[in-house]
Design a protein around this motif. Structure first.
Motif, PDB file in Angstrom:
ATOM      1  N   LYS A  22      38.258   9.761  -0.640  1.00 36.36           N
ATOM      2  CA  LYS A  22      39.367  10.684  -0.439  1.00 36.36           C
ATOM      3  C   LYS A  22      39.064  12.008  -1.143  1.00 36.36           C
ATOM      4  N   PRO A  23      39.414  13.155  -0.526  1.00 35.78           N
ATOM      5  CA  PRO A  23      39.133  14.449  -1.172  1.00 35.78           C
ATOM      6  C   PRO A  23      39.958  14.628  -2.435  1.00 35.78           C
ATOM      7  N   LEU A  24      39.373  15.264  -3.434  1.00 35.62           N
ATOM      8  CA  LEU A  24      40.090  15.537  -4.678  1.00 35.62           C
ATOM      9  C   LEU A  24      41.203  16.555  -4.428  1.00 35.62           C
ATOM     10  N   PRO A  25      42.353  16.375  -5.060  1.00 32.00           N
ATOM     11  CA  PRO A  25      43.402  17.397  -4.984  1.00 32.00           C
ATOM     12  C   PRO A  25      42.883  18.709  -5.585  1.00 32.00           C
ATOM     13  N   ALA A  26      43.507  19.817  -5.213  1.00 39.72           N
ATOM     14  CA  ALA A  26      43.052  21.140  -5.638  1.00 39.72           C
ATOM     15  C   ALA A  26      42.994  21.281  -7.149  1.00 39.72           C
ATOM     16  N   ASN A  27      43.965  20.678  -7.879  1.00 38.17           N
ATOM     17  CA  ASN A  27      43.969  20.822  -9.339  1.00 38.17           C
ATOM     18  C   ASN A  27      42.808  20.070  -9.978  1.00 38.17           C
ATOM     19  N   ARG A  28      42.421  18.935  -9.422  1.00 39.03           N
ATOM     20  CA  ARG A  28      41.264  18.195  -9.952  1.00 39.03           C
ATOM     21  C   ARG A  28      39.964  18.921  -9.594  1.00 39.03           C
ATOM     22  N   ARG A  29      39.900  19.417  -8.371  1.00 44.16           N
ATOM     23  CA  ARG A  29      38.712  20.155  -7.935  1.00 44.16           C
ATOM     24  C   ARG A  29      38.489  21.388  -8.807  1.00 44.16           C
ATOM     25  N   ALA A  30      39.566  22.000  -9.289  1.00 43.12           N
ATOM     26  CA  ALA A  30      39.456  23.188 -10.141  1.00 43.12           C
ATOM     27  C   ALA A  30      38.676  22.887 -11.409  1.00 43.12           C
ATOM     28  N   TRP A  31      38.840  21.678 -11.942  1.00 39.62           N
ATOM     29  CA  TRP A  31      38.090  21.299 -13.151  1.00 39.62           C
ATOM     30  C   TRP A  31      36.603  21.145 -12.849  1.00 39.62           C
ATOM     31  N   VAL A  32      36.302  20.632 -11.664  1.00 41.66           N
ATOM     32  CA  VAL A  32      34.896  20.511 -11.256  1.00 41.66           C
ATOM     33  C   VAL A  32      34.262  21.898 -11.178  1.00 41.66           C
ATOM     34  N   LEU A  33      34.988  22.850 -10.603  1.00 41.03           N
ATOM     35  CA  LEU A  33      34.461  24.211 -10.459  1.00 41.03           C
ATOM     36  C   LEU A  33      34.268  24.882 -11.816  1.00 41.03           C
ATOM     37  N   ARG A  34      35.141  24.564 -12.776  1.00 38.32           N
ATOM     38  CA  ARG A  34      34.962  25.123 -14.127  1.00 38.32           C
ATOM     39  C   ARG A  34      33.752  24.507 -14.811  1.00 38.32           C
ATOM     40  N   SER A  35      33.598  23.207 -14.669  1.00 38.73           N
ATOM     41  CA  SER A  35      32.527  22.497 -15.384  1.00 38.73           C
ATOM     42  C   SER A  35      31.139  22.898 -14.907  1.00 38.73           C
ATOM     43  N   LYS A  36      31.019  23.312 -13.636  1.00 44.18           N
ATOM     44  CA  LYS A  36      29.689  23.616 -13.102  1.00 44.18           C
ATOM     45  C   LYS A  36      29.018  24.790 -13.800  1.00 44.18           C
ATOM     46  N   GLU A  37      29.802  25.624 -14.501  1.00 44.31           N
ATOM     47  CA  GLU A  37      29.208  26.761 -15.204  1.00 44.31           C
ATOM     48  C   GLU A  37      28.300  26.306 -16.355  1.00 44.31           C
ATOM     49  N   PHE A  38      28.501  25.078 -16.841  1.00 39.82           N
ATOM     50  CA  PHE A  38      27.616  24.552 -17.881  1.00 39.82           C
ATOM     51  C   PHE A  38      26.203  24.302 -17.339  1.00 39.82           C
ATOM     52  N   LEU A  39      26.081  24.205 -16.012  1.00 39.84           N
ATOM     53  CA  LEU A  39      24.769  23.975 -15.420  1.00 39.84           C
ATOM     54  C   LEU A  39      23.859  25.190 -15.573  1.00 39.84           C
ATOM     55  N   VAL A  40      24.445  26.359 -15.791  1.00 35.81           N
ATOM     56  CA  VAL A  40      23.636  27.545 -16.088  1.00 35.81           C
ATOM     57  C   VAL A  40      22.870  27.326 -17.394  1.00 35.81           C
ATOM     58  N   ILE A  41      23.538  26.665 -18.349  1.00 38.55           N
ATOM     59  CA  ILE A  41      22.878  26.372 -19.631  1.00 38.55           C
ATOM     60  C   ILE A  41      21.706  25.423 -19.407  1.00 38.55           C
ATOM     61  N   VAL A  42      21.894  24.433 -18.521  1.00 33.24           N
ATOM     62  CA  VAL A  42      20.816  23.490 -18.207  1.00 33.24           C
ATOM     63  C   VAL A  42      19.610  24.257 -17.658  1.00 33.24           C
ATOM     64  N   LEU A  43      19.851  25.152 -16.729  1.00 28.95           N
ATOM     65  CA  LEU A  43      18.753  25.942 -16.143  1.00 28.95           C
ATOM     66  C   LEU A  43      18.094  26.831 -17.194  1.00 28.95           C
ATOM     67  N   TRP A  44      18.911  27.441 -18.032  1.00 31.67           N
ATOM     68  CA  TRP A  44      18.379  28.336 -19.062  1.00 31.67           C
ATOM     69  C   TRP A  44      17.521  27.575 -20.067  1.00 31.67           C
ATOM     70  N   MET A  45      17.964  26.373 -20.461  1.00 35.99           N
ATOM     71  CA  MET A  45      17.210  25.568 -21.427  1.00 35.99           C
ATOM     72  C   MET A  45      15.897  25.055 -20.830  1.00 35.99           C
TER      73      MET A  45
END
Length: 315
Positions: A22-45
Motif C-alpha cells: 500500500k502507498p505511504l500516506p503523504a505525511n509518512r512519505r514526507a519523512w522519507v523525503l527528509r531522510s534522503k538528504e543524509f545520503l549526500v553524506i554517504v556519497l561525500w564520505m
C-alpha cells in the motif's frame, strides 16, 4: 555507515506497521523525503563530488507519471538515485534481506521479484520453498509486470499519497561505465513516459564500476582510498512514447538508449545481460582495483576480447 543508519531508522519509523503493498500516506512519505538528504553524506564520505544537471525535469516527470530508467554502473548508483528521486526500485528478492538496507527499501516501497535457483550440473532439482518471509519487502512470485502496470495506472502514481515513481536499470546488470549495454524491455512495456537518468563516473586509477569484481569488500575499500571520485548525473527531459513505440517496447527501449548514449557521449555496446551470464560461467572477474581482468588461461584472447562461441555460448 552512521549516515546510512540514520536513513534506515527514519525510514523504518516512517513505514512502521504499514502494509508493503500500500502507498505511504503523504505525511509518512514526507519523512522519507527528509531522510534522503543524509545520503549526500554517504556519497561525500565515499569521496564523491557530484554534479547534477536537469533537476527541473523531475517535477515534469512526476506530473506525467513517468518511469525512471538509469544506466547501472556501480553500487554508488543506489544512494545517488535515492537521494535525487526517492523512487521505488525493482530488484531481486535476495537484496531485500540485506541488513539495514531492508529497512530503507520498505519505506521506498520497492518491488522485488523471486528468482528460483537453477540446480547445478549433476544436481537433482530441488522443490522450491518460495521466497523467505520478509515483512519489510514486497516480494512478487507471479508477474512483476502486472504489479507495476497496476501501480502506474493509479491516478495518484508519482504524487503525494501515491506510490513513488518506479526506477529500473534496463541493462539488467552493471556495465564497466564505458558504454551502454543493450536494454531489456521491462521498463518499456509499461507504456509510460520515461525519465532518462544518465550516470557517468570519472575513471582514474580505480574504476567504481561493480562488474564481476574479485572482492566486493576490497573494491569498496579501494574506492574509499581514492581521495576524490567524480560522479556526473544528467536528468534528461521526460521522453513521451509515440503510439508506435507503445506497441513495440523493443523500439521504445532502443530509442531511449540511443538518446542516453548521445547525452553521455558513450557508445552503444552489442553486449547485454546474456554476455554477463556467460562471463559469470567462465569465472571472468575484475581485480580489486576495478581495472584489470582476471580469467583462466585461454579465456581471454591476445587482443583482450573473449570469443563466446569458442566456449560454447551462442549469444
Amino acid at each position: 555507515m552512521l549516515a546510512f543508519g540514520i536513513v534506515a531508522i527514519i525510514n523504518a519509523a516512517a513505514a512502521w506497521n504499514w502494509p508493503v503493498d500500500k502507498p505511504l500516506p503523504a505525511n509518512r512519505r514526507a519523512w522519507v523525503l527528509r531522510s534522503k538528504e543524509f545520503l549526500v553524506i554517504v556519497l561525500w564520505m565515499l569521496g564523491f563530488r557530484v554534479k547534477v544537471t536537469g533537476r527541473e525535469n523531475i517535477a515534469k516527470a512526476e506530473e506525467l507519471g513517468s518511469v525512471i530508467v538509469f544506466n547501472h554502473v556501480s553500487y554508488v548508483d543506489a544512494p545517488a538515485v535515492m537521494w535525487l528521486l526517492a523512487p521505488s526500485g525493482v530488484g531481486k528478492s535476495s537484496v531485500s534481506n540485506v541488513p539495514i538496507v531492508k529497512h530503507v527499501v520498505k519505506a521506498y516501497q520497492a518491488v522485488f521479484f523471486y528468482e528460483e535457483k537453477k540446480p547445478r550440473e549433476g544436481e537433482a532439482a530441488k522443490v522450491s520453498k518460495g521466497p523467505k518471509k520478509n515483512p519489510h519487502a514486497y516480494i512478487v512470485t507471479g508477474s512483476v509486470t502486472e504489479v507495476l502496470l497496476k501501480r502506474v495506472s493509479e491516478p495518484t502514481y508519482g504524487k503525494p499519497g501515491g506510490f513513488p515513481m518506479i526506477a529500473m536499470a534496463p541493462e539488467g546488470t552493471c556495465s564497466d561505465g564505458r558504454g551502454l549495454l543493450e536494454f531489456r524491455t521491462g521498463a518499456f512495456v509499461l507504456g509510460r513516459p520515461i525519465l532518462p537518468v544518465c550516470i557517468s563516473y570519472g575513471i582514474n586509477s580505480h574504476n567504481p564500476a561493480w562488474t564481476q569484481v574479485y572482492s566486493e569488500l576490497w573494491h569498496l575499500v579501494r574506492l574509499m582510498c581514492q581521495h576524490r571520485n567524480e560522479l556526473e548525473i544528467k536528468i534528461l527531459p521526460p521522453y513521451v512514447p509515440s503510439a508506435e513505440e507503445k506497441a513495440d517496447p523493443k523500439l521504445f527501449a532502443n530509442n531511449v538508449r540511443t538518446l542516453m548514449g548521445r547525452a553521455m557521449g558513450k557508445p552503444l555496446l552489442k553486449q547485454g545481460h546474456a554476455q554477463f551470464l556467460a562471463l559469470k560461467k567462465l569465472h571472468v572477474v575484475v581485480d580489486w582495483s576495478g581495472t584489470t581482468l582476471l580469467a583462466k588461461r585461454g579465456v581471454v584472447e591476445e587482443d583482450g576480447t573473449i570469443d563466446f562461441a569458442k566456449h560454447g555460448f551462442t549469444q
